[in-house]
Design a protein around this motif. Structure first.
Motif, PDB file in Angstrom:
ATOM      1  N   TRP A  99       0.832  -1.202   0.000  1.00  0.00           N
ATOM      2  CA  TRP A  99       0.000   0.000   0.000  1.00  0.00           C
ATOM      3  C   TRP A  99       0.869   1.255   0.000  1.00  0.00           C
ATOM      4  CZ3 TRP A  99      -4.647   1.410  -1.156  1.00  0.00           C
ATOM      5  CH2 TRP A  99      -5.157   2.615  -0.680  1.00  0.00           C
ATOM      6  N   TRP A 100       1.898   1.273   0.823  1.00  0.00           N
ATOM      7  CA  TRP A 100       2.728   2.465   0.933  1.00  0.00           C
ATOM      8  C   TRP A 100       3.761   2.598  -0.181  1.00  0.00           C
ATOM      9  CZ3 TRP A 100       1.827   1.447   6.513  1.00  0.00           C
ATOM     10  CH2 TRP A 100       1.098   2.486   7.103  1.00  0.00           C
ATOM     11  N   TYR A 101       4.295   1.501  -0.668  1.00  0.00           N
ATOM     12  CA  TYR A 101       5.413   1.565  -1.606  1.00  0.00           C
ATOM     13  C   TYR A 101       5.056   1.251  -3.047  1.00  0.00           C
ATOM     14  CZ  TYR A 101       8.446   1.959   2.425  1.00  0.00           C
ATOM     15  OH  TYR A 101       9.046   2.381   3.563  1.00  0.00           O
ATOM     16  N   ARG A 102       3.821   0.889  -3.336  1.00  0.00           N
ATOM     17  CA  ARG A 102       3.434   0.474  -4.674  1.00  0.00           C
ATOM     18  C   ARG A 102       3.791   1.506  -5.738  1.00  0.00           C
ATOM     19  NH1 ARG A 102       0.270   2.116  -8.291  1.00  0.00           N
ATOM     20  NH2 ARG A 102      -0.446   0.729  -9.906  1.00  0.00           N
ATOM     21  N   ASP A 103       3.371   2.739  -5.550  1.00  0.00           N
ATOM     22  CA  ASP A 103       3.613   3.764  -6.573  1.00  0.00           C
ATOM     23  C   ASP A 103       5.098   3.971  -6.809  1.00  0.00           C
ATOM     24  OD1 ASP A 103       0.842   5.761  -5.342  1.00  0.00           O
ATOM     25  OD2 ASP A 103       0.865   4.136  -6.811  1.00  0.00           O
ATOM     26  N   ASP A 104       5.884   4.058  -5.752  1.00  0.00           N
ATOM     27  CA  ASP A 104       7.328   4.223  -5.888  1.00  0.00           C
ATOM     28  C   ASP A 104       7.957   3.017  -6.588  1.00  0.00           C
ATOM     29  OD1 ASP A 104       7.201   6.672  -4.605  1.00  0.00           O
ATOM     30  OD2 ASP A 104       7.642   5.808  -2.636  1.00  0.00           O
ATOM     31  N   ALA A 105       7.510   1.814  -6.218  1.00  0.00           N
ATOM     32  CA  ALA A 105       8.055   0.604  -6.831  1.00  0.00           C
ATOM     33  C   ALA A 105       7.705   0.527  -8.314  1.00  0.00           C
ATOM     34  CB  ALA A 105       7.542  -0.639  -6.105  1.00  0.00           C
ATOM     35  N   MET A 106       6.482   0.903  -8.666  1.00  0.00           N
ATOM     36  CA  MET A 106       6.082   0.869 -10.074  1.00  0.00           C
ATOM     37  C   MET A 106       6.867   1.909 -10.889  1.00  0.00           C
ATOM     38  SD  MET A 106       3.988  -1.600 -10.504  1.00  0.00           S
ATOM     39  CE  MET A 106       3.130  -1.295 -12.023  1.00  0.00           C
ATOM     40  N   ARG A 107       7.089   3.084 -10.324  1.00  0.00           N
ATOM     41  CA  ARG A 107       7.894   4.102 -11.020  1.00  0.00           C
ATOM     42  C   ARG A 107       9.333   3.611 -11.197  1.00  0.00           C
ATOM     43  NH1 ARG A 107       4.654   7.717  -8.260  1.00  0.00           N
ATOM     44  NH2 ARG A 107       6.023   7.793  -6.450  1.00  0.00           N
ATOM     45  N   TRP A 108       9.893   3.000 -10.153  1.00  0.00           N
ATOM     46  CA  TRP A 108      11.254   2.486 -10.233  1.00  0.00           C
ATOM     47  C   TRP A 108      11.347   1.405 -11.308  1.00  0.00           C
ATOM     48  CZ3 TRP A 108      13.262  -2.409  -9.457  1.00  0.00           C
ATOM     49  CH2 TRP A 108      14.651  -2.497  -9.418  1.00  0.00           C
ATOM     50  N   LEU A 109      10.378   0.482 -11.300  1.00  0.00           N
ATOM     51  CA  LEU A 109      10.386  -0.604 -12.279  1.00  0.00           C
ATOM     52  C   LEU A 109      10.265  -0.056 -13.695  1.00  0.00           C
ATOM     53  CD1 LEU A 109      10.405  -3.645 -12.797  1.00  0.00           C
ATOM     54  CD2 LEU A 109       7.923  -3.624 -12.522  1.00  0.00           C
ATOM     55  N   ALA A 110       9.366   0.909 -13.894  1.00  0.00           N
ATOM     56  CA  ALA A 110       9.189   1.492 -15.233  1.00  0.00           C
ATOM     57  C   ALA A 110      10.446   2.231 -15.678  1.00  0.00           C
ATOM     58  CB  ALA A 110       7.982   2.422 -15.237  1.00  0.00           C
ATOM     59  N   SER A 111      11.165   2.848 -14.751  1.00  0.00           N
ATOM     60  CA  SER A 111      12.389   3.557 -15.138  1.00  0.00           C
ATOM     61  C   SER A 111      13.516   2.585 -15.477  1.00  0.00           C
ATOM     62  CB  SER A 111      12.829   4.516 -14.028  1.00  0.00           C
ATOM     63  OG  SER A 111      13.375   3.799 -12.932  1.00  0.00           O
ATOM     64  N   ARG A 112      13.533   1.432 -14.838  1.00  0.00           N
ATOM     65  CA  ARG A 112      14.581   0.434 -15.089  1.00  0.00           C
ATOM     66  C   ARG A 112      14.281  -0.417 -16.314  1.00  0.00           C
ATOM     67  NH1 ARG A 112      19.128   0.573 -11.721  1.00  0.00           N
ATOM     68  NH2 ARG A 112      19.296  -1.618 -12.192  1.00  0.00           N
ATOM     69  N   VAL A 120       3.880  -5.651 -15.763  1.00  0.00           N
ATOM     70  CA  VAL A 120       3.461  -5.734 -14.358  1.00  0.00           C
ATOM     71  C   VAL A 120       2.179  -4.944 -14.148  1.00  0.00           C
ATOM     72  CG1 VAL A 120       4.084  -5.117 -11.995  1.00  0.00           C
ATOM     73  CG2 VAL A 120       5.748  -6.256 -13.463  1.00  0.00           C
ATOM     74  N   ALA A 121       2.068  -3.764 -14.753  1.00  0.00           N
ATOM     75  CA  ALA A 121       0.846  -2.954 -14.629  1.00  0.00           C
ATOM     76  C   ALA A 121      -0.349  -3.704 -15.225  1.00  0.00           C
ATOM     77  CB  ALA A 121       1.035  -1.612 -15.307  1.00  0.00           C
TER      78      ALA A 121
END
Length: 140
Positions: A99-112, A120-121
């Motif tokens: 819940w807390w880290y989803r958005d950050d993790a998705m942004r990190w994954l998309a940048s990598r 994943v989305a």
């Protein structure tokens, strides 16, 4: 700050999670480490604990094997309560991490890896639509 709300099951916006206190990641980490160490200790000590301390064994690690081995060695209600609570113990921790880290993790994954981020989305979108069925088929 900067966290976007998500869409609920009917497409309505849900509130974004509150800002994460600085000490909370330490509590998450401590909880995950403690539950993992308890599980490994249960695995290592299981041969001696199955008969002598079945309730403690289930509190340490209520995997399928330990539940089956202790089913006839203790009363039904404590067996069910301890087994269920231990099997579900990690769920709130992992839910809150997501819940807390989803958005950050998705942004990190998309940048990598943009392609993997899109995949994943897409999978996440499928699971959002099938979440109730998934809980029925594979609870916990």
């Amino acid at each position: 700050g900067g966290r976007l709300g998500r869409l609920g099951p009917e497409g309505q916006p849900t509130p974004a999670p509150p800002a994460l206190p600085l000490t909370l990641p330490l509590y998450f980490t401590a909880a995950i480490v403690a539950l993992t160490v308890a599980g490994k200790a249960g695995d290592a000590l299981a041969p001696g604990m199955v008969v002598s301390a079945p309730t403690l064994l289930l509190a340490l690690n209520a995997n399928d094997l330990h539940l089956a081995l202790t089913a006839n060695l203790m009363p039904r209600v404590p067996w069910m309560v301890v087994g269920m609570l231990r099997r579900l113990a990690e769920d709130p921790v992992f839910f809150l991490i997501g819940w807390w880290y989803r958005d950050d993790a998705m942004r990190w994954l998309a940048s990598r890896s943009p392609a993997l981020g899109r995949k994943v989305a897409k999978v996440e979108s499928f699971f959002r639509r099938a979440s109730y069925a998934a809980v029925i088929v594979e609870p916990g």
